[in-house]
Motif scaffolding. Structure first.
Motif, PDB file in Angstrom:
ATOM      1  N   UNK A  66       0.794  -1.224   0.000  1.00 56.25           N
ATOM      2  CA  UNK A  66       0.000   0.000   0.000  1.00 56.25           C
ATOM      3  C   UNK A  66       0.826   1.273   0.000  1.00 56.25           C
ATOM      4  N   UNK A  67       2.156   1.171   0.028  1.00 59.39           N
ATOM      5  CA  UNK A  67       2.928   2.407   0.049  1.00 59.39           C
ATOM      6  C   UNK A  67       4.415   2.176   0.205  1.00 59.39           C
ATOM      7  N   UNK A  68       5.144   3.273   0.429  1.00 60.74           N
ATOM      8  CA  UNK A  68       6.577   3.175   0.726  1.00 60.74           C
ATOM      9  C   UNK A  68       6.966   4.355   1.619  1.00 60.74           C
ATOM     10  N   UNK A  69       8.237   4.395   1.979  1.00 64.79           N
ATOM     11  CA  UNK A  69       8.705   5.413   2.926  1.00 64.79           C
ATOM     12  C   UNK A  69       8.450   6.835   2.407  1.00 64.79           C
ATOM     13  N   UNK A  70       8.361   6.985   1.083  1.00 62.84           N
ATOM     14  CA  UNK A  70       8.197   8.311   0.486  1.00 62.84           C
ATOM     15  C   UNK A  70       6.826   8.918   0.751  1.00 62.84           C
ATOM     16  N   UNK A  71       5.762   8.222   0.349  1.00 61.66           N
ATOM     17  CA  UNK A  71       4.426   8.811   0.582  1.00 61.66           C
ATOM     18  C   UNK A  71       4.100   8.835   2.073  1.00 61.66           C
ATOM     19  N   UNK A  72       4.674   7.875   2.817  1.00 58.49           N
ATOM     20  CA  UNK A  72       4.492   7.891   4.275  1.00 58.49           C
ATOM     21  C   UNK A  72       5.038   9.203   4.866  1.00 58.49           C
ATOM     22  N   UNK A  73       6.230   9.601   4.385  1.00 54.29           N
ATOM     23  CA  UNK A  73       6.891  10.808   4.913  1.00 54.29           C
ATOM     24  C   UNK A  73       6.109  12.072   4.554  1.00 54.29           C
ATOM     25  N   UNK A  74       5.565  12.111   3.343  1.00 53.25           N
ATOM     26  CA  UNK A  74       4.796  13.304   2.946  1.00 53.25           C
ATOM     27  C   UNK A  74       3.460  13.332   3.693  1.00 53.25           C
ATOM     28  N   UNK A  75       2.747  12.223   3.672  1.00 57.77           N
ATOM     29  CA  UNK A  75       1.444  12.191   4.351  1.00 57.77           C
ATOM     30  C   UNK A  75       1.580  12.455   5.850  1.00 57.77           C
ATOM     31  N   UNK A  76       2.646  11.924   6.440  1.00 55.81           N
ATOM     32  CA  UNK A  76       2.831  12.068   7.886  1.00 55.81           C
ATOM     33  C   UNK A  76       2.906  13.524   8.304  1.00 55.81           C
ATOM     34  N   UNK A  77       3.691  14.296   7.581  1.00 57.54           N
ATOM     35  CA  UNK A  77       3.833  15.717   7.950  1.00 57.54           C
ATOM     36  C   UNK A  77       2.575  16.502   7.584  1.00 57.54           C
ATOM     37  N   UNK A  78       1.956  16.174   6.453  1.00 54.11           N
ATOM     38  CA  UNK A  78       0.668  16.812   6.095  1.00 54.11           C
ATOM     39  C   UNK A  78      -0.326  16.596   7.245  1.00 54.11           C
ATOM     40  N   UNK A 105      15.079   2.477  -6.970  1.00 53.67           N
ATOM     41  CA  UNK A 105      14.302   2.541  -5.721  1.00 53.67           C
ATOM     42  C   UNK A 105      14.099   3.998  -5.299  1.00 53.67           C
ATOM     43  N   UNK A 106      15.186   4.776  -5.395  1.00 56.06           N
ATOM     44  CA  UNK A 106      15.095   6.191  -5.018  1.00 56.06           C
ATOM     45  C   UNK A 106      14.078   6.896  -5.916  1.00 56.06           C
ATOM     46  N   UNK A 107      14.110   6.548  -7.190  1.00 51.46           N
ATOM     47  CA  UNK A 107      13.209   7.186  -8.142  1.00 51.46           C
ATOM     48  C   UNK A 107      11.752   6.882  -7.786  1.00 51.46           C
ATOM     49  N   UNK A 108      11.486   5.627  -7.468  1.00 51.53           N
ATOM     50  CA  UNK A 108      10.105   5.248  -7.103  1.00 51.53           C
ATOM     51  C   UNK A 108       9.667   6.037  -5.859  1.00 51.53           C
ATOM     52  N   UNK A 109      10.567   6.111  -4.882  1.00 46.00           N
ATOM     53  CA  UNK A 109      10.248   6.822  -3.631  1.00 46.00           C
ATOM     54  C   UNK A 109       9.942   8.295  -3.922  1.00 46.00           C
ATOM     55  N   UNK A 110      10.800   8.920  -4.743  1.00 51.77           N
ATOM     56  CA  UNK A 110      10.600  10.349  -5.061  1.00 51.77           C
ATOM     57  C   UNK A 110       9.316  10.557  -5.862  1.00 51.77           C
ATOM     58  N   UNK A 111       9.044   9.623  -6.776  1.00 53.62           N
ATOM     59  CA  UNK A 111       7.806   9.752  -7.565  1.00 53.62           C
ATOM     60  C   UNK A 111       6.574   9.688  -6.666  1.00 53.62           C
ATOM     61  N   UNK A 112       6.576   8.754  -5.728  1.00 51.90           N
ATOM     62  CA  UNK A 112       5.400   8.651  -4.845  1.00 51.90           C
ATOM     63  C   UNK A 112       5.296   9.873  -3.938  1.00 51.90           C
ATOM     64  N   UNK A 113       6.447  10.445  -3.588  1.00 52.10           N
ATOM     65  CA  UNK A 113       6.405  11.675  -2.779  1.00 52.10           C
ATOM     66  C   UNK A 113       5.754  12.797  -3.583  1.00 52.10           C
ATOM     67  N   UNK A 114       6.127  12.896  -4.860  1.00 51.10           N
ATOM     68  CA  UNK A 114       5.560  13.943  -5.712  1.00 51.10           C
ATOM     69  C   UNK A 114       4.047  13.748  -5.855  1.00 51.10           C
ATOM     70  N   UNK A 115       3.641  12.507  -6.043  1.00 51.06           N
ATOM     71  CA  UNK A 115       2.192  12.226  -6.198  1.00 51.06           C
ATOM     72  C   UNK A 115       1.446  12.567  -4.907  1.00 51.06           C
ATOM     73  N   UNK A 116       2.031  12.155  -3.765  1.00 55.96           N
ATOM     74  CA  UNK A 116       1.376  12.415  -2.466  1.00 55.96           C
ATOM     75  C   UNK A 116       1.229  13.913  -2.218  1.00 55.96           C
ATOM     76  N   UNK A 117       2.283  14.675  -2.560  1.00 54.23           N
ATOM     77  CA  UNK A 117       2.245  16.121  -2.335  1.00 54.23           C
ATOM     78  C   UNK A 117       1.180  16.759  -3.236  1.00 54.23           C
TER      79      UNK A 117
END
Lengths: 336, 361
Positions: A66-78, A105-117
């Motif tokens: 259901x996710x990775x450290x990237x969207x977790x980090x963005x959603x958490x602070x939001x 892996x880094x790319x996937x994490x950054x992409x999910x961060x961008x989507x979450x934001x």
């Protein structure tokens, strides 16, 4: 005797974390904003009320159902900013990367961060990257900080709970912690439990715009619902009574907890909030939360009492009563 | 409708009916001991004490494997962690139990390689992946755990794993019940016998103790309905003065138990004397590796023989395990001894009675 050392328990979000904060951190940094001990600091800058929050993410594994450290980090602070009653606007990202992390892996994490934001309508406006030698970090650690604007006349805080308030939870508990556990090496369950990681800013804005009286908003992350309720009982000097039959727990989550001896009350959530609302507005707020895509399973789980200040009680399914204490000792390592 | 085996046994209507029957049947003051730590947890978690008549006292017995582990065995675990090139694998609760000078958790923070596992098979995996290191498994458990450890040893043989060994602090339940009954001052009117252990041992394992001491005994499952049912049966046996050995967990426990599990356990292990915290040595209450499996015995492999060590000063864990004291009667409880700063093991283990009292009452 060996010198006192930091143990993993200090990072559990439970009692050890709290005593580290109040004994070690707070006395050195003491100021009115920090002393409130809410999810974020509430700042008054030239008449504008801002919420400011930071959080670091060290979850293991970095990819989970259901996710990775990237969207977790963005959603958490939001969510931390939203729980101050604020509309999150800008986020910073700090990456600490272990040498050897695959670029894909880094790319996937950054992409999910961008989507979450994007989904939450916040901008990632500044950041930093560091790379450390292999073994000096575990794949990737992420820090996010954020700023949000608090609309006028909004006063939401963990210290505002009042006797008679109804307590609403926006959905099932313990999904995130169990999703992490079930994906962790060595513990393979054939479960379909996904993290509940989600941005709650839209839900919070709908609640606030309704004009209903909101006393407390909090996301019960690390330490789980049980620990968060204890924090609020202490901050507001009130008692809390929770009704066990009304607690929403998915069958698969309940089953996994039973199997491993965990109490879902102490397992982390990453996309749930609890709202303390005066009885007159409780039903309306409940319906607003249920109308949000991340709040369909919302229910009222209990109420605030005048008696037993600082304590949380559970009325059990069999009609018994017991205390819900803060989490002591880590239940699961590195879940966020 | 599919049975989920959880909600059915937590049904509020059924529970209230049982509670009503218990109040109706209960006349005498009774002290009932739940032998198993999982029962202790469940009793607290569901608020069972709060619905029982005032005359019924529930005592927690010597059924939490971490709590009954002798101080010298904890010291041995810590010593293993201090050895170079050794990975210590342990169940989570053990990591915080204070030995004479340190804990596994503190050794880990100092740099020792201590890893939490959920079963012996996790430890075997670690041994497979770290052939250049020695992997020691802290074997702490009752009849429920011992067969899996035995299966792990057999797997070790099959795979010729020569970097894997166990330190056995395993214990057997029926001899502890007998030792408890022989202890001066112990006053127990009935046993709530452990559910999981009984799945392996079967009801017959308790017959000798029951016949010798003629004490009301009921095997119970772990859900609140199971426990309330067992309490009702124990009250009825006491009121009628007709002690019996009853199986109130027939959906999991048979007379003979799990024959296959017992077979594998007895193939690898032999019964031996064992030291129990607070009780001392109980004859034939432990299980150690048979001679042909001794190359998996970490105590022999590393020449580990720790001296007997005194239990922490002022700690009443021993007396609490025997039902002679409640946690409230320990001078250290909630003062020097808390889950954050545990002095004795009963405050460490999630199944320990002090931790449960602290957390839930």
């Amino acid at each position: 005797m060996t010198e006192e050392k930091i143990l993993l328990d200090h990072g559990s979000g439970g009692k050890a974390s709290h005593s580290m904060f109040s004994d070690l951190i707070l006395p050195l940094f003491e100021n009115p904003e920090l002393s409130k001990q809410d999810d974020g600091a509430i700042l008054n800058i030239e008449g504008t009320k801002l919420a400011f929050s930071t959080d670091s993410y060290v979850v293991d594994p970095i990819f989970f159902p259901g996710g990775n450290i990237g969207d977790l980090a963005v959603n958490g602070t939001i969510n931390d900013i939203s729980m101050c009653g604020a509309i999150p606007k800008f986020i910073s990202v700090g990456l600490i990367i272990e040498e050897g992390l695959p670029v894909k892996d880094l790319k996937i994490i950054l992409q999910t961060m961008a989507i979450a934001a994007k989904k939450a309508g916040v901008k990632i406006v500044t950041g930093d990257t560091k790379v450390v030698p292999k073994g000096k970090a575990d794949k990737i650690f992420i820090n996010t900080s954020g700023i949000g604007v608090i609309p006028p006349n909004i006063n939401v805080s963990g210290s505002n709970a009042e006797p008679g308030d109804k307590i609403i939870i926006s959905g099932t508990i313990a999904d995130h912690g169990i999703a992490i556990l079930s994906s962790r090496e060595g513990l393979k369950f054939d479960s379909k439990i996904k993290t509940d990681s989600a941005p709650l800013n839209t839900m919070v804005q709908s609640i606030i715009q309704s004009g209903c009286d909101i006393h407390v908003l909090r996301d019960p992350t690390r330490g789980g619902l049980g620990t968060t309720l204890n924090e609020i009982a202490l901050q507001s000097c009130v008692g809390i009574k929770i009704d066990e039959p009304s607690l929403p727990v998915r069958g698969a989550v309940q089953g996994t907890c039973e199997l491993l001896g965990f109490d879902p009350l102490y397992i982390a959530n990453e996309g749930k909030l609890i709202a303390f609302v005066p009885q007159k507005d409780a039903q309306k707020v409940l319906e607003i939360i249920q109308g949000d895509e991340f709040g369909r399973d919302a229910v009222i789980i209990g109420e605030v009492t005048e008696e037993t200040s600082g304590k949380v009680f559970l009325q059990t399914k069999i009609g018994g009563v017991r205390i819900i204490d803060m989490l002591t000792g880590e239940q699961l390592p590195r879940i966020c | 409708m599919a049975l989920k085996y959880i909600e059915e046994y937590r049904n509020g209507t059924l529970a209230r009916a049982l509670v009503k029957k218990i109040h109706f049947a209960s006349k005498k003051k009774l002290r009932l001991m739940e032998v198993c730590g999982t029962h202790t947890m469940s009793i607290f978690r569901h608020g069972i004490r709060s619905v029982l008549p005032a005359g019924i006292t529930l005592l927690s017995g010597p059924g939490c494997p971490v709590c009954v582990t002798a101080q010298k065995d904890i010291d041995a675990f810590v010593e293993f962690a201090r050895l170079d090139n050794v990975i210590v694998t342990t169940f989570g609760d053990l990591i915080k139990v204070p030995g004479s000078s340190s804990t596994l958790g503190k050794e880990k923070a100092e740099g020792a390689d201590v890893r939490i596992v959920y079963s012996v098979f996790d430890a075997i995996n670690i041994a497979r992946e770290n052939k250049n290191k020695e992997v020691v498994f802290c074997a702490v458990g009752f009849e429920t755990t011992i067969p899996t450890i035995a299966a792990g040893i057999l797997m070790g043989i099959k795979e010729k794993l020569d970097n894997f060994s166990i330190y056995s602090a395993n214990k057997l339940t029926p001899p502890a019940l007998a030792a408890l009954m022989e202890t001066d001052g112990v006053k127990i009117d009935g046993f709530i016998l452990p559910g999981h252990v009984s799945v392996i041992t079967g009801t017959n394992a308790y017959r000798e103790t029951f016949e010798k001491y003629n004490i009301p005994s009921v095997i119970a499952g772990f859900e609140p309905i199971d426990i309330l049912h067992a309490v009702l049966l124990l009250i009825q046996q006491n009121e009628k003065e007709k002690p019996d050995l009853e199986n109130a967990y027939p959906r999991a426990v048979s007379d003979a138990g799990n024959i296959k599990a017992k077979k594998i356990m007895n193939k690898v292990f032999k019964v031996c004397n064992a030291s129990w915290r607070g009780i001392g040595e109980i004859p034939l209450s432990g299980m150690n590796l048979k001679k042909e499996y001794q190359k998996f015995d970490a105590a022999i492999k590393f020449g580990m023989d720790m001296p007997d060590a005194p239990e922490p000063k002022g700690c009443a864990c021993g007396k609490i395990l025997l039902g002679l004291k409640t946690p409230y009667e320990c001078a250290l409880y909630k003062k020097k001894c808390t889950p954050m700063t545990p002095v004795g093991p009963c405050m460490v283990s999630s199944e320990g009675s002090c931790a449960a009292f602290y957390r839930y009452s």
